[in-house]
Design a protein around this motif. Structure first.
Motif, PDB file in Angstrom:
ATOM      1  N   LYS A   1      -9.501   0.882 -16.431  1.00  0.00           N
ATOM      2  CA  LYS A   1      -8.002   0.440 -17.115  1.00  0.00           C
ATOM      3  C   LYS A   1      -7.852   0.826 -18.506  1.00  0.00           C
ATOM      4  CE  LYS A   1      -5.687  -0.573 -13.166  1.00  0.00           C
ATOM      5  NZ  LYS A   1      -4.002   0.145 -12.878  1.00  0.00           N
TER       6      LYS A   1
ATOM      7  N   LEU B   1       1.063   4.445 -10.446  1.00  0.00           N
ATOM      8  CA  LEU B   1      -0.238   2.877  -9.041  1.00  0.00           C
ATOM      9  C   LEU B   1      -1.272   3.467  -8.658  1.00  0.00           C
ATOM     10  CD1 LEU B   1       2.986   1.676  -8.265  1.00  0.00           C
ATOM     11  CD2 LEU B   1       2.807   1.365 -10.727  1.00  0.00           C
TER      12      LEU B   1
ATOM     13  N   TYR C   1     -14.004  -2.119 -13.174  1.00  0.00           N
ATOM     14  CA  TYR C   1     -12.128  -1.841 -12.676  1.00  0.00           C
ATOM     15  C   TYR C   1     -11.253  -2.038 -14.266  1.00  0.00           C
ATOM     16  CZ  TYR C   1      -6.824  -3.285 -12.289  1.00  0.00           C
ATOM     17  OH  TYR C   1      -6.216  -3.530 -11.615  1.00  0.00           O
TER      18      TYR C   1
ATOM     19  N   ALA D   1      -4.562   3.572  -7.656  1.00  0.00           N
ATOM     20  CA  ALA D   1      -6.219   2.797  -8.454  1.00  0.00           C
ATOM     21  C   ALA D   1      -6.628   2.758  -7.002  1.00  0.00           C
ATOM     22  CB  ALA D   1      -5.371   1.631  -9.535  1.00  0.00           C
TER      23      ALA D   1
ATOM     24  N   ASP E   1      -5.161  13.328  -3.834  1.00  0.00           N
ATOM     25  CA  ASP E   1      -5.875  12.399  -4.473  1.00  0.00           C
ATOM     26  C   ASP E   1      -5.948  12.215  -6.042  1.00  0.00           C
ATOM     27  OD1 ASP E   1      -8.844  11.377  -4.296  1.00  0.00           O
ATOM     28  OD2 ASP E   1      -9.009  10.762  -2.328  1.00  0.00           O
ATOM     29  N   LEU E   2      -6.450  10.919  -6.343  1.00  0.00           N
ATOM     30  CA  LEU E   2      -6.525  10.997  -7.733  1.00  0.00           C
ATOM     31  C   LEU E   2      -8.124  11.784  -7.990  1.00  0.00           C
ATOM     32  CD1 LEU E   2      -5.907   7.297  -8.544  1.00  0.00           C
ATOM     33  CD2 LEU E   2      -4.300   9.847  -9.565  1.00  0.00           C
TER      34      LEU E   2
ATOM     35  N   LEU F   1       0.422  -5.718 -16.296  1.00  0.00           N
ATOM     36  CA  LEU F   1       0.785  -6.303 -15.384  1.00  0.00           C
ATOM     37  C   LEU F   1      -0.042  -7.880 -15.077  1.00  0.00           C
ATOM     38  CD1 LEU F   1       3.360  -4.950 -15.869  1.00  0.00           C
ATOM     39  CD2 LEU F   1       3.204  -4.741 -12.873  1.00  0.00           C
TER      40      LEU F   1
ATOM     41  N   THR G   1       1.689   3.379  -0.891  1.00  0.00           N
ATOM     42  CA  THR G   1       1.538   3.203   0.811  1.00  0.00           C
ATOM     43  C   THR G   1       0.566   1.670   0.092  1.00  0.00           C
ATOM     44  OG1 THR G   1      -1.171   3.490   0.234  1.00  0.00           O
ATOM     45  CG2 THR G   1       0.494   4.639   2.002  1.00  0.00           C
ATOM     46  N   GLY G   2       0.484   1.005  -1.244  1.00  0.00           N
ATOM     47  CA  GLY G   2       0.208   0.010  -1.881  1.00  0.00           C
ATOM     48  C   GLY G   2       1.123  -1.541  -1.920  1.00  0.00           C
ATOM     49  N   GLN G   3       0.642  -2.946  -2.520  1.00  0.00           N
ATOM     50  CA  GLN G   3       1.875  -3.196  -2.179  1.00  0.00           C
ATOM     51  C   GLN G   3       3.109  -3.180  -3.522  1.00  0.00           C
ATOM     52  OE1 GLN G   3       1.397  -8.345  -3.186  1.00  0.00           O
ATOM     53  NE2 GLN G   3       1.255  -6.655  -5.423  1.00  0.00           N
ATOM     54  N   ASP G   4       2.827  -2.518  -4.431  1.00  0.00           N
ATOM     55  CA  ASP G   4       3.889  -2.620  -5.217  1.00  0.00           C
ATOM     56  C   ASP G   4       4.386  -1.198  -5.575  1.00  0.00           C
ATOM     57  OD1 ASP G   4       2.136  -4.649  -6.668  1.00  0.00           O
ATOM     58  OD2 ASP G   4       2.205  -3.790  -8.802  1.00  0.00           O
TER      59      ASP G   4
ATOM     60  N   HIS H   1       0.059 -10.445  -9.701  1.00  0.00           N
ATOM     61  CA  HIS H   1       1.025 -10.398  -9.519  1.00  0.00           C
ATOM     62  C   HIS H   1       1.054 -10.443  -7.727  1.00  0.00           C
ATOM     63  CE1 HIS H   1       1.585  -6.230 -10.798  1.00  0.00           C
ATOM     64  NE2 HIS H   1       2.217  -6.238 -10.164  1.00  0.00           N
TER      65      HIS H   1
ATOM     66  N   ASN I   1      -2.206   4.791   6.663  1.00  0.00           N
ATOM     67  CA  ASN I   1      -1.374   3.102   6.231  1.00  0.00           C
ATOM     68  C   ASN I   1      -0.121   2.711   5.801  1.00  0.00           C
ATOM     69  OD1 ASN I   1      -1.463   0.280   5.266  1.00  0.00           O
ATOM     70  ND2 ASN I   1      -2.979   1.301   3.617  1.00  0.00           N
TER      71      ASN I   1
ATOM     72  N   SER J   1      -7.966  -0.595  -6.528  1.00  0.00           N
ATOM     73  CA  SER J   1      -7.521  -1.844  -7.449  1.00  0.00           C
ATOM     74  C   SER J   1      -7.643  -3.136  -7.133  1.00  0.00           C
ATOM     75  CB  SER J   1      -5.732  -1.586  -6.893  1.00  0.00           C
ATOM     76  OG  SER J   1      -5.935  -2.437  -6.040  1.00  0.00           O
TER      77      SER J   1
ATOM     78  N   ARG K   1      -2.333   8.865   0.662  1.00  0.00           N
ATOM     79  CA  ARG K   1      -3.989   9.605   0.600  1.00  0.00           C
ATOM     80  C   ARG K   1      -4.314   9.774   2.017  1.00  0.00           C
ATOM     81  NH1 ARG K   1      -9.199   6.170  -1.166  1.00  0.00           N
ATOM     82  NH2 ARG K   1      -8.094   4.092  -0.573  1.00  0.00           N
TER      83      ARG K   1
HETATM   84  P1  NDP Z   1      -2.966  -1.501  -3.904  1.00  0.00           P
HETATM   85  O1  NDP Z   1      -4.353  -1.915  -4.024  1.00  0.00           O
HETATM   86  O2  NDP Z   1      -1.932  -2.553  -3.104  1.00  0.00           O
HETATM   87  O3  NDP Z   1      -2.475  -0.102  -3.893  1.00  0.00           O
HETATM   88  C1  NDP Z   1      -3.188   0.785  -4.571  1.00  0.00           C
HETATM   89  C2  NDP Z   1      -3.020   2.476  -4.138  1.00  0.00           C
HETATM   90  O4  NDP Z   1      -3.469   3.253  -4.538  1.00  0.00           O
HETATM   91  C3  NDP Z   1      -2.691   2.280  -2.479  1.00  0.00           C
HETATM   92  O5  NDP Z   1      -1.347   2.894  -2.173  1.00  0.00           O
HETATM   93  C4  NDP Z   1      -3.788   3.644  -2.371  1.00  0.00           C
HETATM   94  O6  NDP Z   1      -3.682   4.253  -1.218  1.00  0.00           O
HETATM   95  C5  NDP Z   1      -3.840   4.508  -4.046  1.00  0.00           C
HETATM   96  N1  NDP Z   1      -5.530   5.037  -3.690  1.00  0.00           N
HETATM   97  C6  NDP Z   1      -6.591   4.063  -4.050  1.00  0.00           C
HETATM   98  N2  NDP Z   1      -7.478   5.201  -4.276  1.00  0.00           N
HETATM   99  C7  NDP Z   1      -6.988   6.459  -4.468  1.00  0.00           C
HETATM  100  C8  NDP Z   1      -7.095   7.681  -4.628  1.00  0.00           C
HETATM  101  N3  NDP Z   1      -8.226   8.081  -4.464  1.00  0.00           N
HETATM  102  N4  NDP Z   1      -6.370   9.004  -4.267  1.00  0.00           N
HETATM  103  C9  NDP Z   1      -5.141   8.391  -4.396  1.00  0.00           C
HETATM  104  N5  NDP Z   1      -4.591   7.034  -4.017  1.00  0.00           N
HETATM  105  C10 NDP Z   1      -5.571   5.942  -4.575  1.00  0.00           C
HETATM  106  O7  NDP Z   1      -2.883  -2.209  -5.527  1.00  0.00           O
HETATM  107  P2  NDP Z   1      -1.186  -2.907  -5.757  1.00  0.00           P
HETATM  108  O8  NDP Z   1      -0.299  -2.325  -5.925  1.00  0.00           O
HETATM  109  O9  NDP Z   1      -1.663  -4.351  -6.239  1.00  0.00           O
HETATM  110  O10 NDP Z   1      -1.693  -2.447  -7.602  1.00  0.00           O
HETATM  111  C11 NDP Z   1      -0.502  -1.031  -8.016  1.00  0.00           C
HETATM  112  C12 NDP Z   1      -0.998  -0.554  -9.071  1.00  0.00           C
HETATM  113  O11 NDP Z   1      -1.094  -1.813 -10.440  1.00  0.00           O
HETATM  114  C13 NDP Z   1      -3.256  -0.592  -9.756  1.00  0.00           C
HETATM  115  O12 NDP Z   1      -2.973   0.395 -10.073  1.00  0.00           O
HETATM  116  C14 NDP Z   1      -3.161  -1.912  -9.637  1.00  0.00           C
HETATM  117  O13 NDP Z   1      -4.559  -1.823 -10.769  1.00  0.00           O
HETATM  118  C15 NDP Z   1      -2.415  -2.118 -10.660  1.00  0.00           C
HETATM  119  N6  NDP Z   1      -2.413  -3.081 -11.755  1.00  0.00           N
HETATM  120  C16 NDP Z   1      -2.000  -4.942 -10.255  1.00  0.00           C
HETATM  121  C17 NDP Z   1      -1.470  -5.724 -10.873  1.00  0.00           C
HETATM  122  C18 NDP Z   1      -1.217  -6.740  -9.689  1.00  0.00           C
HETATM  123  O14 NDP Z   1      -1.615  -7.648  -9.626  1.00  0.00           O
HETATM  124  N7  NDP Z   1      -1.371  -5.859  -8.300  1.00  0.00           N
HETATM  125  C19 NDP Z   1      -2.075  -6.384 -11.552  1.00  0.00           C
HETATM  126  C20 NDP Z   1      -1.964  -5.301 -12.505  1.00  0.00           C
HETATM  127  C21 NDP Z   1      -2.557  -4.025 -11.960  1.00  0.00           C
HETATM  128  P3  NDP Z   1      -4.097   3.756   0.177  1.00  0.00           P
HETATM  129  O15 NDP Z   1      -3.008   2.578   0.666  1.00  0.00           O
HETATM  130  O16 NDP Z   1      -4.819   5.043   0.945  1.00  0.00           O
HETATM  131  O17 NDP Z   1      -5.808   2.590  -0.058  1.00  0.00           O
END
Ligand code: NDP
Ligand code: GDR
Length: 351
Positions: free
Chosen positions: A154, A81, A150, A83, A59-60, A177, A11-14, A180, A40, A85, A34
């Motif tokens: 990591k 991915l 954080y 975290a 959930d992690l 990375l 569900t996150g950006q990447d 980004h 979301n 973040s 989660r």
């Molecule tokens: P986002 O914050 O956009 O996405 C993080 C994802 O992790 C979301 O899907 C979130 O779910 C999920 N998440 C958070 N907590 C938990 C949990 N307890 N259990 C299960 N899922 C969870 O981050 P990005 O997409 O930007 O980044 C992806 C990864 O890359 C991360 O690990 C980040 O730390 C790492 N990273 C990112 C960089 C960047 O510039 N973007 C650079 C280097 C590393 P929910 O949608 O529910 O919140």
């Protein structure tokens, strides 16, 4: 038969961009999400891939749910991915950072080891590992010196990944990375906070933008290109670790100047510095040397700083314009009162 991939944090950006990328490559894509009080899935919907991915609740913090995710998806490749973040929040919830961002890596690697040690594993490592340890462009050989809970978490994840590679023979890799960004970036990160505010100011919906440290330097790339590198890393003969970056560095202020200029606005009329947005410790300078990735993966960034800022400002402007005309579509900003408004209502202990 098509390959299967499991993306934690889909569900996150990447996660959303990677899902789209792997679907285009013909993969069967599974992703963990989660349970939240407000679901979301907007990014997956925005990219038009929600109907094509298989979702698994996990959930992690819950090892059994990680095990279940691997059992259900039986993946060839895991892209880890998920975290917590946001670096700033890790100072407020340092134990959570360790549990989720650090130990979460062990939970999923244990599930891989138990169910199928032939699964290839990608760990989302970060340029934050370098902290303030180097005044030169950072490569795979640069020592780490984390400067936040954080980054410490990591670092634990980075080493755990190497240990499972060397100790258990798992094809486990770190992508280190650098920052980004994209129109799907979360609103609390500085780039999207700026581009969303610029769009609102340009359309008369907002009057000001409050930020923290404007002098920090970051190496900002374009997220859709960075997810391709994750896949490339897992397609190599041997597991290894790679820096992914643009090898350019810019201050937060340069990002602001460029973003306001895209909308024909003078940034000094709208931006002020507010101490609430400073961190107890900040990373001052990041610039990544991606020559190993270039040589081994044939990967290089195409979208550089100016184009990245333009893409983000223009898309935020377009979204707000469509919104004002009454169009409705999956998107995060309309329900977000802005960080400054949230912080003005928030209690926290003085540091
Ligand atoms: P986002 O914050 O956009 O996405 C993080 C994802 O992790 C979301 O899907 C979130 O779910 C999920 N998440 C958070 N907590 C938990 C949990 N307890 N259990 C299960 N899922 C969870 O981050 P990005 O997409 O930007 O980044 C992806 C990864 O890359 C991360 O690990 C980040 O730390 C790492 N990273 C990112 C960089 C960047 O510039 N973007 C650079 C280097 C590393 P929910 O949608 O529910 O919140
Ligand atoms: P970062 O990204 O901490 O580099 O982590 P972020 O966009 O949060 O901060 C970048 C720099 O901008 C400064 N800054 C502000 N930051 C935010 N969020 N809000 C503000 O108002 C503000 N004002 C100034 C920060 O102090 C910092 O110096 C991102 C995340 O994606 C991590 O998960 C990832 O590991 C790293 O990038 C690489």
């Amino acid at each position: 038969m098509s390959k299967k991939a499991l993306i934690t944090g889909i569900t996150g950006q990447d996660g959303a961009y990677l899902a789209q990328f792997l679907l285009d490559k013909g993969y069967e894509v599974y992703g963990t999400y989660r349970r939240l009080s407000t679901p979301n899935f907007w990014r997956l919907q925005y990219l038009g891939v929600f109907e094509e991915v298989n979702l698994i609740p996990a959930d992690l913090l819950d090892a059994s749910s990680m095990l279940e995710a691997i059992k259900i998806s039986q993946p060839d490749e895991v892209y880890h991915l998920a975290a917590q973040s946001f670096v700033g929040a890790s100072f407020e919830q340092p134990v959570g950072a360790g549990e989720i961002t650090g130990l979460g890596v062990t939970r999923i690697l244990e599930a891989v080891r138990e169910i199928n040690p032939n699964i290839k594993f990608y760990q989302a490592s970060s340029s934050e590992l370098y902290g303030n340890g180097s005044l030169e462009p950072q490569s795979e050989a640069t020592p780490f010196c984390p400067a936040s809970p954080y980054a410490a978490a990591k670092l634990y994840g980075y080493w755990t990944t190497k240990i499972y590679r060397e100790g258990y023979g798992i094809f486990a890799c770190n992508g280190i990375l650098f920052n980004h960004e994209s129109p799907l970036r979360g609103l609390e990160f500085v780039t999207r906070k700026i581009t969303n505010a610029v769009a609102k100011i340009a359309l008369g919906l907002e009057k000001e933008l409050k930020l923290g440290n404007l002098e920090a330097k970051r190496d900002w790339g374009y997220a859709p290109e960075y997810v391709e590198s994750m896949w490339l890393i897992l397609q190599q003969e041997e597991p290894d670790d790679y820096v992914i970056a643009t090898n350019e560095t810019h201050t937060v202020q340069e990002f602001i100047e460029k973003a306001f200029a895209v909308a024909d606005l003078e940034w000094k009329n709208y931006v002020s510095v507010n101490e609430k947005f400073f961190r107890p410790l900040d990373v001052h300078y990041l610039q990544g040397d991606f020559s190993k990735a270039n040589k081994m993966l044939c990967w290089e960034p195409k979208v550089k700083f100016d184009t990245l800022v333009e893409i983000m400002v223009k898309e935020d402007l377009q979204r707000w314009q469509k919104w004002l005309k009454g169009e409705r579509f999956p998107w995060d900003a309309p329900n977000y009162p802005s960080e400054n408004k949230i912080l003005s209502r928030m209690w926290r202990l003085e540091r």
